[in-house]
Design a protein around this motif. Sequence first.
Motif, PDB file in Angstrom:
ATOM      1  N   LEU A 332       0.828  -1.213   0.000  1.00 15.35           N
ATOM      2  CA  LEU A 332       0.000   0.000   0.000  1.00 15.35           C
ATOM      3  C   LEU A 332       0.853   1.250   0.000  1.00 15.35           C
ATOM      4  CD1 LEU A 332      -2.747  -1.174   2.498  1.00 15.35           C
ATOM      5  CD2 LEU A 332      -2.916  -1.014   0.040  1.00 15.35           C
TER       6      LEU A 332
ATOM      7  N   ILE C  15     -10.039  -2.229   3.497  1.00 12.35           N
ATOM      8  CA  ILE C  15      -8.784  -1.935   4.204  1.00 12.35           C
ATOM      9  C   ILE C  15      -9.136  -1.523   5.611  1.00 12.35           C
ATOM     10  CG2 ILE C  15      -6.705  -0.509   4.285  1.00 12.35           C
ATOM     11  CD1 ILE C  15      -6.862  -0.182   1.320  1.00 12.35           C
ATOM     12  N   GLN C  16      -8.538  -2.180   6.547  1.00 13.91           N
ATOM     13  CA  GLN C  16      -8.800  -1.910   7.969  1.00 13.91           C
ATOM     14  C   GLN C  16     -10.296  -1.858   8.279  1.00 13.91           C
ATOM     15  OE1 GLN C  16      -6.529   1.602   8.571  1.00 13.91           O
ATOM     16  NE2 GLN C  16      -4.587   0.522   8.369  1.00 13.91           N
ATOM     17  N   ILE C  20     -13.554   0.032   0.878  1.00  8.54           N
ATOM     18  CA  ILE C  20     -13.119   1.216   0.143  1.00  8.54           C
ATOM     19  C   ILE C  20     -13.538   1.133  -1.317  1.00  8.54           C
ATOM     20  CG2 ILE C  20     -11.058   2.365  -0.731  1.00  8.54           C
ATOM     21  CD1 ILE C  20      -9.922   1.947   2.104  1.00  8.54           C
ATOM     22  N   PRO C  39     -12.568  12.048  -7.882  1.00 13.81           N
ATOM     23  CA  PRO C  39     -11.965  12.999  -6.952  1.00 13.81           C
ATOM     24  C   PRO C  39     -10.951  12.321  -6.028  1.00 13.81           C
ATOM     25  CG  PRO C  39     -14.196  12.484  -6.282  1.00 13.81           C
ATOM     26  CD  PRO C  39     -13.989  11.806  -7.590  1.00 13.81           C
ATOM     27  N   ASN C  40     -10.205  13.105  -5.290  1.00 13.18           N
ATOM     28  CA  ASN C  40      -9.225  12.561  -4.348  1.00 13.18           C
ATOM     29  C   ASN C  40      -9.893  11.587  -3.383  1.00 13.18           C
ATOM     30  OD1 ASN C  40      -7.775  15.782  -4.256  1.00 13.18           O
ATOM     31  ND2 ASN C  40      -6.912  13.995  -5.212  1.00 13.18           N
ATOM     32  N   GLY C  41      -9.223  10.481  -3.194  1.00 12.37           N
ATOM     33  CA  GLY C  41      -9.728   9.519  -2.210  1.00 12.37           C
ATOM     34  C   GLY C  41     -10.904   8.709  -2.686  1.00 12.37           C
ATOM     35  N   SER C  42     -11.170   8.743  -4.002  1.00 13.44           N
ATOM     36  CA  SER C  42     -12.338   8.003  -4.476  1.00 13.44           C
ATOM     37  C   SER C  42     -12.021   6.531  -4.676  1.00 13.44           C
ATOM     38  CB  SER C  42     -12.823   8.611  -5.779  1.00 13.44           C
ATOM     39  OG  SER C  42     -11.756   8.629  -6.695  1.00 13.44           O
ATOM     40  N   GLY C  43     -10.736   6.194  -4.710  1.00 11.91           N
ATOM     41  CA  GLY C  43     -10.371   4.785  -4.829  1.00 11.91           C
ATOM     42  C   GLY C  43      -9.707   4.416  -6.136  1.00 11.91           C
ATOM     43  N   LYS C  44      -9.219   5.402  -6.865  1.00  7.75           N
ATOM     44  CA  LYS C  44      -8.557   5.094  -8.144  1.00  7.75           C
ATOM     45  C   LYS C  44      -7.296   4.265  -7.920  1.00  7.75           C
ATOM     46  CE  LYS C  44      -7.924   9.421  -9.226  1.00  7.75           C
ATOM     47  NZ  LYS C  44      -8.584  10.170  -8.159  1.00  7.75           N
ATOM     48  N   THR C  45      -6.416   4.801  -7.088  1.00  5.14           N
ATOM     49  CA  THR C  45      -5.152   4.098  -6.864  1.00  5.14           C
ATOM     50  C   THR C  45      -5.394   2.726  -6.252  1.00  5.14           C
ATOM     51  OG1 THR C  45      -4.081   6.224  -6.557  1.00  5.14           O
ATOM     52  CG2 THR C  45      -2.897   4.300  -5.783  1.00  5.14           C
ATOM     53  N   THR C  46      -6.330   2.674  -5.311  1.00  2.00           N
ATOM     54  CA  THR C  46      -6.619   1.393  -4.669  1.00  2.00           C
ATOM     55  C   THR C  46      -7.058   0.356  -5.707  1.00  2.00           C
ATOM     56  OG1 THR C  46      -7.348   2.676  -2.777  1.00  2.00           O
ATOM     57  CG2 THR C  46      -7.900   0.345  -2.777  1.00  2.00           C
ATOM     58  N   GLU C  85       1.187   5.468  -8.771  1.00  5.27           N
ATOM     59  CA  GLU C  85       1.533   6.582  -7.874  1.00  5.27           C
ATOM     60  C   GLU C  85       2.989   6.981  -7.985  1.00  5.27           C
ATOM     61  OE1 GLU C  85       0.318   6.213  -3.807  1.00  5.27           O
ATOM     62  OE2 GLU C  85      -1.404   7.452  -4.322  1.00  5.27           O
ATOM     63  N   GLU C 159      -1.876   8.500 -12.667  1.00  4.64           N
ATOM     64  CA  GLU C 159      -1.417   9.887 -12.699  1.00  4.64           C
ATOM     65  C   GLU C 159      -0.030  10.015 -13.317  1.00  4.64           C
ATOM     66  OE1 GLU C 159      -2.049  11.294  -8.742  1.00  4.64           O
ATOM     67  OE2 GLU C 159      -4.103  10.592  -8.872  1.00  4.64           O
ATOM     68  N   HIS C 192      -5.814  13.492 -12.812  1.00  4.69           N
ATOM     69  CA  HIS C 192      -6.528  14.644 -12.277  1.00  4.69           C
ATOM     70  C   HIS C 192      -6.933  15.580 -13.397  1.00  4.69           C
ATOM     71  CE1 HIS C 192      -5.831  13.882  -8.180  1.00  4.69           C
ATOM     72  NE2 HIS C 192      -4.527  13.988  -8.226  1.00  4.69           N
TER      73      HIS C 192
END
Lengths: 333, 263, 302
Positions: A332, C15-16, C20, C39-46, C85, C159, C192
């Motif tokens: 992660l 996650i935890q 997500i 948007p940020n934190g929407s889960g793209k990278t995940t 990332e 990105e 973005h």
Amino acid sequence: MIALIRNEVMKMLWKKKMPLILGLLLIFVSLLSYGQNYAYERNIEQFEAESGTAAFNWEGLTTQRLSELEERSQNEFIPEEVRASIDREIEQLNYFIENDINPVTPTAAKFNVSFAEQGIILFIPLLIAILAADLVSNEFSRKTIKILLTRAVPRWKILLSKYIALLIMTTLLVFIIGLTTTLVSYLFFQEWGFSEPIVTGFTLFEGTLNSDSTILIPRYQYTLLIYSLVWFVSIIVASITLLISVIVDTSASAIGILMAALIGGQFLQFFLSDWELVKYFFVTNLDLTRYLTGSYQPVEGMSLNFSITILSVWAIGSIAISFIVFNRRDVLV
Amino acid sequence: MYKKIIWPLVIGSAFVLSLLFVSGFIVSIVISGNDDTAQTETEMDMEIPESEPAEDMPPDGASDILVLGDSIGFGVGDEENLGIGERYLNLLDDDSETGKTVTNISVPGFESSQLASLIESDEYSASISSAELIILSIGGNDLNNLNLEDTATLTLAFDETLNIYKENLTFILSEIRSINPDAQLAIIGLYNPYSDDAPQNAPFLLEWNHETRLIVNSDVGFAYIPTYELFDYHLDEYLSPDDFHPNGTGYQAIAEILFRILN
Amino acid sequence: MDTSVLKVSDLQKEIQKKLIIKGVSFDIRAGEIVGFLGPNGSGKTTTLRMLVGLSKPTAGNIEICGHSLKKEFVKAMANVGCIIEGPDLYDYMSGYRNLELLGSMSKGVTKKDIDEAVALVGMENRIHDKVAVYSMGMKQRIGLAQALIHKPKLLILDEPTNGLDPQGIHEFREIVKNLAREKNISVLVSSHLISEVQLMCDRVSIINDGRIIRSASIDDVLVTGEVVWILDDPKRAQSILRESFDLDPSIDGCHLRASVDSGMLSEINKTLIASGFDITYVENKKRTLEDLFLALTEKHTI
Ligand SMILES: Nc1ncnc2c1ncn2[C@@H]1O[C@H](COP(=O)(O)OP(=O)(O)OP(=O)(O)O)[C@@H](O)[C@H]1O
Ligand SMILES: [Mg+2]
């Protein structure tokens, strides 16, 4: 697989860990051998001053001891196995006299062995830790683990290649330690001393000497034996460090944890040597060389085979857990 | 450069070295495999002498126990002021009612040379000749007066001291033998009161004891009483507040091991 | 489906103890460039991490070129090149050595492949410098090269234009478009920069709060159906459109606006011209992706 191992060895070399380790080693060894040489010369001076004679006469002392031993060896009341050990000592002393070597002179051969004996519980594991601690954790902290794990290679192969590379470097490092200590101390002592005979394979335990097992071997063979034990211990330490490196995120904490374990373990052994459990801790078992030199047991019931077994169990356990954790771990970063 | 030179060099030397180390490692195991048997034998050696000297121990006789030597023989540190001799006698009395007495002519601080001249002076020849058991404790002060701080001189000085001690001990033993050919002699080995603080000195002590034992072994009427192991694991229990001499418990332990070996 | 290079079905990730990614499904066909917006934190990278095997899905399936990522990791990953990332490289080695090292981990990567990739990203001059001294943009370029050396069929880029200058972004876009066109490589790119997605992608998937809320071709997403005319008499035109075409146009200065089915537009224009209007401007108005994006993710707070 070979390519993977080659890559890992390359990374370890390019990270410039070896120069750091070598530097540490050189500083340490130089100081030690300088100190030892200095102390030796001071002692000879002191001895000469006190005894009033013109020069320190090691030959006289040795010859005296030799004739004493010979006398004893001829004593018919002496048990056979005791006689055997006396004869070995005679042989040893004869060598010194014949070759005109002072038995107490510091030599490179003695120094590298005593360095290994002293270093095997802390200093050498520390060097190994510097080498091994960032094996995996560094990939995480630098985030390069992402490009490594998104190749068409299963994770276990990646870890295995890292482990094998670590074993290769550990082996070289042990050799380098032996080489450095020998060369540097030779600079100070100007004596190799590798062909001097040494008695080994006995235990001086409560005065009993099992001389069936004592053998007289040249020092270079003895050095090899000692360094083989150092090598084994290094591999164990490397395996345990691998586990720590897989679990934590930065190499600094990996080194920290290992050092804490090593020093804490010494404490434990020191304060709680009566406690049965202490002898199953890996740190307590690191000092394998003392079994070869025939000195005392730190905790009752420990022997070379016992220690080797315990250490192997620790290493195998560590490797197994490392592989399981590494395979399952979510990246992660 | 890396692929062509360094890598083959690294893997090649690692391979050769591994072979070397593995074989060295195996040899070490083989050598110390004997080591293990040596150790088990040492553990057993406390029991072996038990039966042996028993034959030499005349069951009859009303003669005395004589304690010779230094502060350990004298009983320094023993809260009850009994010392090894008295405590040993008490153990005997548990078994049978013998009216034996203990004579203690130990002098605290005695070194082997001093004891040698004492014996040479014939002052105590009478006591020696009438004794049935002579307990001898000597050598601790010789060794203790060495400056154990300095490693390099230590080896030299140690060898010298040990040689002198061996001469003296041989002399003392043969002298006692010539005065009293029948007495059972028990020589108390050294223990290491500093083993916690200075474990690096253990090899010296072991060698010392080993040499003592070699000399003691030369006569069947001599018995060596090992105390090193006894004390090593019970230092806290067995030492008196001065951290050097045994306390009552320590003396009792020595007396018990003496009793076991002699009977 | 044969042409499906990447097939994701009902992907979930916890996650935890927190869900997500809440069930994401999509398909990418060969040669297609798909934008992944959110948007940020929407889960793209995940999501992308799971697609390249860095983390394991809690539920759901991923198939790459017909190979299940879970069961045939090696076969599946042989077809994937990725940047997740940021381009993280071994900075104690040169760019070239990095590529060599990573190339040796895949089968059949030759020196020529590496040189080609380097030339493609325009890094020939600095390739033998240590990565530590590279600028962000140079690292991005090596990052792209590293994803391409083993000739993957699918590129997954998270990105990828961060830190590139306008010139670099333009070059990057051209490189990716060329790869898709000439080598039929599929690309999944999260970004973005909406304009970039608009210019580069064939299709776009918009993700918010772990769910895909819209997935369509760029053109379909953007067409609003609103047409604007500028003509001499908007009032009269308004009534004509009302009567003949049953529309409800509005007037805004000299602009006349109406929602029109694009098939009818030419018919309407003919009628207007026949009625003698002087038409100076007609526009089939498109929404910007930004409008759409904001509209769809309006209530978003991180
Ligand atoms: N290691 C982690 N532990 C816990 N939660 C995480 C972790 N990584 C991501 N998340 C959570 O997962 C959610 C999605 O994160 P993700 O990185 O996928 O967002 P993103 O769409 O890539 O955003 P951005 O545009 O900022 O890169 C966030 O709410 C984040 O808090
Ligand atoms: Mg992201």
